[in-house]
Each structure stands twice: as C-alpha cells, then as structure tokens.
Design an enzyme around this catalytic site. Structure first.
Site, PDB file in Angstrom:
ATOM      1  N   ARG A  16     -64.179   1.519 -51.737  1.00 18.89           N
ATOM      2  CA  ARG A  16     -64.744   1.194 -50.433  1.00 18.89           C
ATOM      3  C   ARG A  16     -65.161   2.407 -49.618  1.00 18.89           C
ATOM      4  O   ARG A  16     -65.519   2.268 -48.459  1.00 18.89           O
ATOM      5  CB  ARG A  16     -63.762   0.316 -49.655  1.00 18.89           C
ATOM      6  CG  ARG A  16     -63.500  -0.992 -50.384  1.00 18.89           C
ATOM      7  CD  ARG A  16     -62.872  -2.064 -49.539  1.00 18.89           C
ATOM      8  NE  ARG A  16     -62.837  -3.297 -50.316  1.00 18.89           N
ATOM      9  CZ  ARG A  16     -61.749  -3.813 -50.875  1.00 18.89           C
ATOM     10  NH1 ARG A  16     -60.582  -3.213 -50.725  1.00 18.89           N
ATOM     11  NH2 ARG A  16     -61.812  -4.929 -51.567  1.00 18.89           N
ATOM     12  N   GLY A  58     -52.051  -3.454 -55.375  1.00 18.35           N
ATOM     13  CA  GLY A  58     -51.084  -3.819 -56.407  1.00 18.35           C
ATOM     14  C   GLY A  58     -50.177  -4.969 -56.055  1.00 18.35           C
ATOM     15  O   GLY A  58     -49.202  -5.217 -56.758  1.00 18.35           O
ATOM     16  N   GLU A 113     -50.500  -7.957 -56.532  1.00 17.74           N
ATOM     17  CA  GLU A 113     -50.495  -8.955 -57.607  1.00 17.74           C
ATOM     18  C   GLU A 113     -49.724  -8.484 -58.834  1.00 17.74           C
ATOM     19  O   GLU A 113     -49.703  -9.174 -59.856  1.00 17.74           O
ATOM     20  CB  GLU A 113     -51.938  -9.306 -58.007  1.00 17.74           C
ATOM     21  CG  GLU A 113     -52.697 -10.145 -57.002  1.00 17.74           C
ATOM     22  CD  GLU A 113     -53.031  -9.393 -55.720  1.00 17.74           C
ATOM     23  OE1 GLU A 113     -53.059 -10.028 -54.658  1.00 17.74           O
ATOM     24  OE2 GLU A 113     -53.249  -8.164 -55.766  1.00 17.74           O
ATOM     25  N   ASN A 149     -50.274  -9.550 -49.557  1.00 11.93           N
ATOM     26  CA  ASN A 149     -49.416 -10.648 -49.992  1.00 11.93           C
ATOM     27  C   ASN A 149     -48.135 -10.195 -50.689  1.00 11.93           C
ATOM     28  O   ASN A 149     -48.047  -9.095 -51.216  1.00 11.93           O
ATOM     29  CB  ASN A 149     -50.185 -11.560 -50.945  1.00 11.93           C
ATOM     30  CG  ASN A 149     -50.753 -10.803 -52.136  1.00 11.93           C
ATOM     31  OD1 ASN A 149     -51.834 -10.247 -52.049  1.00 11.93           O
ATOM     32  ND2 ASN A 149     -50.031 -10.770 -53.241  1.00 11.93           N
ATOM     33  N   ASP A 174     -51.394 -17.021 -50.890  1.00  9.15           N
ATOM     34  CA  ASP A 174     -52.212 -15.820 -51.001  1.00  9.15           C
ATOM     35  C   ASP A 174     -53.179 -15.666 -49.828  1.00  9.15           C
ATOM     36  O   ASP A 174     -54.273 -15.140 -49.965  1.00  9.15           O
ATOM     37  CB  ASP A 174     -52.980 -15.788 -52.328  1.00  9.15           C
ATOM     38  CG  ASP A 174     -53.479 -14.394 -52.665  1.00  9.15           C
ATOM     39  OD1 ASP A 174     -52.754 -13.415 -52.385  1.00  9.15           O
ATOM     40  OD2 ASP A 174     -54.597 -14.252 -53.197  1.00  9.15           O
ATOM     41  N   TRP A 213     -61.439  -9.314 -47.446  1.00  8.11           N
ATOM     42  CA  TRP A 213     -61.249  -7.932 -46.987  1.00  8.11           C
ATOM     43  C   TRP A 213     -62.331  -7.497 -46.004  1.00  8.11           C
ATOM     44  O   TRP A 213     -62.221  -6.452 -45.369  1.00  8.11           O
ATOM     45  CB  TRP A 213     -61.238  -6.983 -48.195  1.00  8.11           C
ATOM     46  CG  TRP A 213     -62.517  -6.984 -48.967  1.00  8.11           C
ATOM     47  CD1 TRP A 213     -62.833  -7.750 -50.037  1.00  8.11           C
ATOM     48  CD2 TRP A 213     -63.676  -6.177 -48.711  1.00  8.11           C
ATOM     49  NE1 TRP A 213     -64.111  -7.483 -50.468  1.00  8.11           N
ATOM     50  CE2 TRP A 213     -64.646  -6.516 -49.674  1.00  8.11           C
ATOM     51  CE3 TRP A 213     -63.982  -5.194 -47.765  1.00  8.11           C
ATOM     52  CZ2 TRP A 213     -65.909  -5.924 -49.717  1.00  8.11           C
ATOM     53  CZ3 TRP A 213     -65.236  -4.604 -47.807  1.00  8.11           C
ATOM     54  CH2 TRP A 213     -66.183  -4.969 -48.779  1.00  8.11           C
TER      55      TRP A 213
END
Length: 580
Positions: free
Chosen positions: A154, A214, A216, A302, A345, A427
């Site tokens: 980004r 990370g 997830e 999350n 989520d 995002w």
C-alpha cells in the site's frame, strides 16, 4: 480532436492506447542509470524534512503521506482541478509497472518525484511530470511469504534522504531516495509463523512505525517503532495483551446483542487458558499521528481463528478495536472495542482519521474517526477513545449478528449475513472535508454464508476456523457515501454496480475521486454526489488516489491494477491526469 500525450493517443478524454503504453528501451536504460534525477528532463530528488511532513495538510504541491497528512484526512488543499473544469480531465502520462497484479498503492509525491509500489513489494521512483522511471527497487523475497488477501503493497514512507517500504516477507527496508539502493533492512516478524507486510510505514520524529498482517494465521499482532537512521528497534506494542479477556461484553459498539454464550466461554477459559499468544490482532493500516498530544491512533484487526470463537474465550482484546499509544514509548493510553469476540471477521481495518468534531454536548473536541466493516462511521473523543457517536448504517444490516452455523458452505441451512465478511468499509481509507464536517467512504455489500469448523492452531498456516462464502446469485454491490460526522447523518449516497474497494480522495475543488472494479475512475461533486467525470482505465481501479502539483499544474494520480481479494481485472498502470 486527437492528441498524443507521451505516446498515448487521446480521443476526447478517452485514452485509446491506455494499457499499451511503454517507454522506448533506450529511454528506460537512460533513466535507470540516472542517480538523483540527473538524466535530462527528470526531477531532482530532495530530502524530506520533519517540518514538511508536519505541514503536509496545507501543502498544495506535494502528497507526503499515504493518506495525505498525519491526520489522514485524505483532503488535498488545491482547487485548480474543480467542478468547473473536471470534465476536461485527461491522462497526462501512463506508467506501466513490471507487475500485473493487484494494485493498492497510494503514490507519494515529493517535489516532482513520485514513489509508488506494486504487489510483491516493488518500489518505483517516477518523474511526476513526465512519467519517466528514475529507479526501480525489486526486493528478493524470502522463500516463505505467507499472506492473506493478495500480495499487495500500500505504499512507502519518506523521511530525510530515505524511502521506507515493508515487504511481503515481513521485512522493513530503508532505501536511498536518489538511487533506490538498500541502506538498511530489518526483519519485522517471522513469515513462517504467519507474519507478512502489506501496509505502508509511517515516518515521524526520527521513527518509522510499522504494524503487521497475519490475523488469519494465528499470530500475535504488534506495532513497532524503528530508528529511521539505522533501523534499531525503539519500542514494540503488542496488540494482544496477556490478559485478553476483557469485560465479557454482550453487545457491539452500536448496542446490538451479539448472542454470546458467556457461560460456555468462561468454561473454555478455565480449560484452555488465555489465548493471547495466537489471538491475531494484525494492524493493516497506518496510524494517525497527533503530534500535539504525542500519541498515535490505529485500529486492530480480527482475532484468530476468524470464525471459531469456541477456542478463544473472552472479548479478545484488543482485536476489532481503536487503540491509542504514546509515540515516544509505545505505552498503552486507551482503546475502544467495536466487536467483542468477533466471529464474523468484521474487524477494524480502515485507517483512523483525526478531525475536530462536535461531542454529545455540542462542544468541538479533538476527535478520531474510523470507518468500519460493519458499515458505520464511528466518531471518538481522542482524549480517552470513548465513543461520541456512530453514523447511520451505510450498508444493509440484515441478519446481523447471525452466528456462523456448523454446516457446509452454501448448505440450505447455512447462516447468512449482511454486510458479509469484506464489509462495509474494507481496508479502503476514507476521505474527509474538515471545512464542511464531511466524511466520504466507499462500501461493499456481499451476501455470504458463515460456517464454523473448529481446528487446532496450525503453526503459522491459514486458520479461519470455518468459511465465509459468497452466495451464488446473491447481492454483490457497493456505494459511495457522504456522512456528516458532527451528526452521523448520511448526506448523500451513490450506488455502484460492484462492491467497492480501494479508497477515496477529497479536494478543495469540491470533488471526490474514487474508482471501481470495472475500470471506471470517477469524480463526484462533494456536495451532492452528482457524477461530473469518468474515465475507463482498462483494469480495476482499486487503489486510493493521490494529488500533487508540478510547475503550477495540478495532477490526480491513481493505480489501475485490479484487486485479488475481489478478483477484479488485473493491470499494471499508474495514471496521472490533468485538466488543461
């Protein structure tokens, strides 16, 4: 009328050769060999001072931060391109990158030099007036790169004579701004444990701030500060405290019942202990910096595993939260949690934004905002992170909070929920117009099923604890929404045919710019949402736009490379527009 601009044939405002543009090999080699813009026609690369970074909100020539300024308002104070002439906007130049994949960069521009990134963490320095390449940094990524949602990057941070970029294999690099050569590098996290980097760093007062991805993969999230000169670690803040239980909250930030089984969670805590070591809590986006208070504000993602709450009892602090810490020490100051014990989520991923806003008594106070995947814009008091208000919902709230079901995805009995796991506001950074008290956000609506399947920690591998799946033929749409953040009321909303992801920019010319997955890049009247201009880029426009000026001429620039997460058409173009 047909014109040629840097080898791009223009028919009115349509670029017929948009994605076929390349520089001659001889010119490319000449530019690549140039150091500090020494080649004819290229810009001179200059150091970036702290004073310049501090004053970015009033700088109508440069774009020095990923989201425009430390407050992250994404408001550009130049009105040369405005409602009266935006219809004449056309490509000034098109730069093709080496990477044809998801493009989420927000270009940084310093005195006529642009820095942009691509998927797989490439960095380009480009002459912002001509589109000529100055240098190209291509990192040698490690053998292990573990990442969620695409190999995106980004953007960069600029400070003094260096450019800073975080890479997909969880490293932070300082590059020489004139040549792109590596000055120093540091490992931010262990990719074998699920850490990766897609966010842009932030440079402030000799520090380079970086979070981590990370959530997830069962990581323990953090924000770290490194010395800008030599890369020495100065402090680290864990986004998951050792006591992550919290207060056993039963409602979300809007007061809705989350249907938690607190008794079952307390029994699981007694049996399993606190899950803080593998609880996730990644930080996807730049912090906002309040220099007067010497504090930063960021949001935390999350918990792990995403959908299975049975093995992570408690509120799961500080996941799904706004957090503020001390800039000098990294010490905790305050937090506010949007979704305790999230099993949908619907985490916090869009950047925090600093504004002055009315509190509940009508007094103007320093405030911080966040646009949630829940589809609300939240306004907080900066002093203690307390919630002042939340906006009217920008997306459907049908079925919220339906608990994930223990069935197969798309089973007739599988739980369905709006707005879906991608949002609301994913995002995508929002923009604001502080002078008019307006916030602008882009949203997704995707009808999904939510199913849970418990599994033990897989040691750095994907750990969703179930699945969220688009319903075939279900709702797939988006919108652009303007919200009065002093009241929470929606001022206007424009529906789009596809879910929106990427970002938005507001300007002093009374415009907001944003793109769609179908390749459309559009300018709207910021007052009423009327469409004033559009351009077909040939690939998904799923990156936040930037603006800048060179030699007195304003440009709008945006990446058109599509998006992995929503599978929008890929491309490799960075396009700069002017209105003359």
């Amino acid at each position: 009328m047909t014109r040629v601009v840097n080898n791009c044939v223009l028919l009115g405002s349509i670029c017929a050769a948009a994605l076929a543009f390349t520089w001659p090999a001889s010119a490319q080699q000449e530019i690549k060999n140039a150091a500090g813009g020494a080649a004819s026609g290229t810009a001179m690369i200059k150091p970036v001072t702290q004073a310049a970074l501090d004053g970015a909100a009033k700088d109508n020539a440069n774009f020095l931060h990923t989201n425009g300024n430390y407050a992250q308002t994404r408001f550009y104070p130049n009105d040369q391109i405005n409602r009266t002439n935006v219809a004449h906007l056309h490509p000034a130049w098109i730069f093709q990158t080496e990477v044809k994949e998801s493009l989420e960069t927000s270009p940084i521009v310093v005195d006529g030099v642009m820095y942009a990134t691509t998927s797989f963490s490439h960095v380009y320095a480009i002459d912002a007036k001509t589109g000529q390449e100055i240098w190209h940094f291509k990192p040698k990524l490690g053998a292990v790169t573990t990442f969620c949602c695409g190999p995106n990057n980004r953007g960069v941070a600029v400070y003094d004579d260096k450019v800073y970029v975080a890479t997909l294999d969880a490293k932070l690099y300082a590059l020489d701004a004139k040549t792109g050569s590596v000055v120093w590098s540091q490992e931010v996290g262990d990719p074998e444990k699920g850490y990766s980097e897609t966010m842009a760093p932030t440079a402030v007062k000799g520090k380079i701030l970086i979070g981590t991805n990370g959530g997830e993969y069962g990581i323990r999230g953090f924000v770290k500060a490194y010395d800008a000169k030599d890369g020495k670690l100065l402090w680290a803040f864990d986004t998951i405290p050792e006591n992550s239980v919290g207060v056993w909250a039963t409602t979300d930030a809007t007061g809705r019942d989350e249907h938690r089984d607190i008794a079952a969670e307390k029994a699981a805590l007694a049996k399993l202990g606190d899950p803080f070591k593998t609880l996730g809590g990644g930080v996807w986006q730049n912090p906002a910096v309040d220099e007067a208070a010497n504090r930063i504000y960021f949001v935390v993602g999350n918990p792990s595993p995403d959908l299975d709450g049975s093995i992570r009892p408690g509120d799961n602090l500080y996941t799904d939260s706004l957090v503020s810490i001390d800039l000098d020490t990294g010490k905790y100051v305050c937090h506010f949690q949007y979704v305790p014990h999230d099993v949908w989520d619907l985490d916090a991923v869009s950047p925090a934004v600093l504004v002055d806003a009315l509190d509940k008594s009508g007094k103007t106070v320093p405030a911080v905002m966040h646009a949630g995947k829940t589809g609300y814009i939240y306004v907080h008091d900066r002093k203690d992170c307390s919630l002042i208000r939340f906006s009217e919902p920008m997306v459907s709230q049908q079925g919220r909070w339906v608990l994930p079901s223990a069935t197969k995805p798309l089973d007739a009995n599988a739980a369905r929920m709006f707005p879906g796991a991608n949002g609301g506001v994913e995002w995508s950074p929002m923009a604001t117009d502080p002078g008019h008290g307006m916030a602008y956000a882009i949203n997704l609506e995707q009808e999904m099923t939510y199913t849970v399947a418990s599994s033990p920690y897989p040691d750095g591998k994907l750990w969703l604890g179930g699945a969220f799946t688009n319903v075939p033929g279900g709702v797939q749409s988006g919108n652009v929404t303007a919200v009065d953040y002093n009241t929470g009321k929606i001022a206007w909303q424009v529906k789009t045919p596809q879910p929106m992801i990427g970002g938005i920019l507001a300007t002093a010319g009374g415009l907001v710019f944003t793109g769609e997955g179908n390749g459309a890049f559009k300018a709207y009247n910021s007052a009423d949402g009327s469409l004033l201009w559009q351009f077909q880029a040939g690939a998904g426009v799923n990156a936040p736009p930037s603006s800048y000026s060179v030699d007195g001429k304003q440009y709008i620039v945006v990446g058109a490379g599509g998006n992995t997460q929503l599978d929008y058409k890929r491309g490799d173009a960075i396009i700069a527009f002017t209105a003359d």
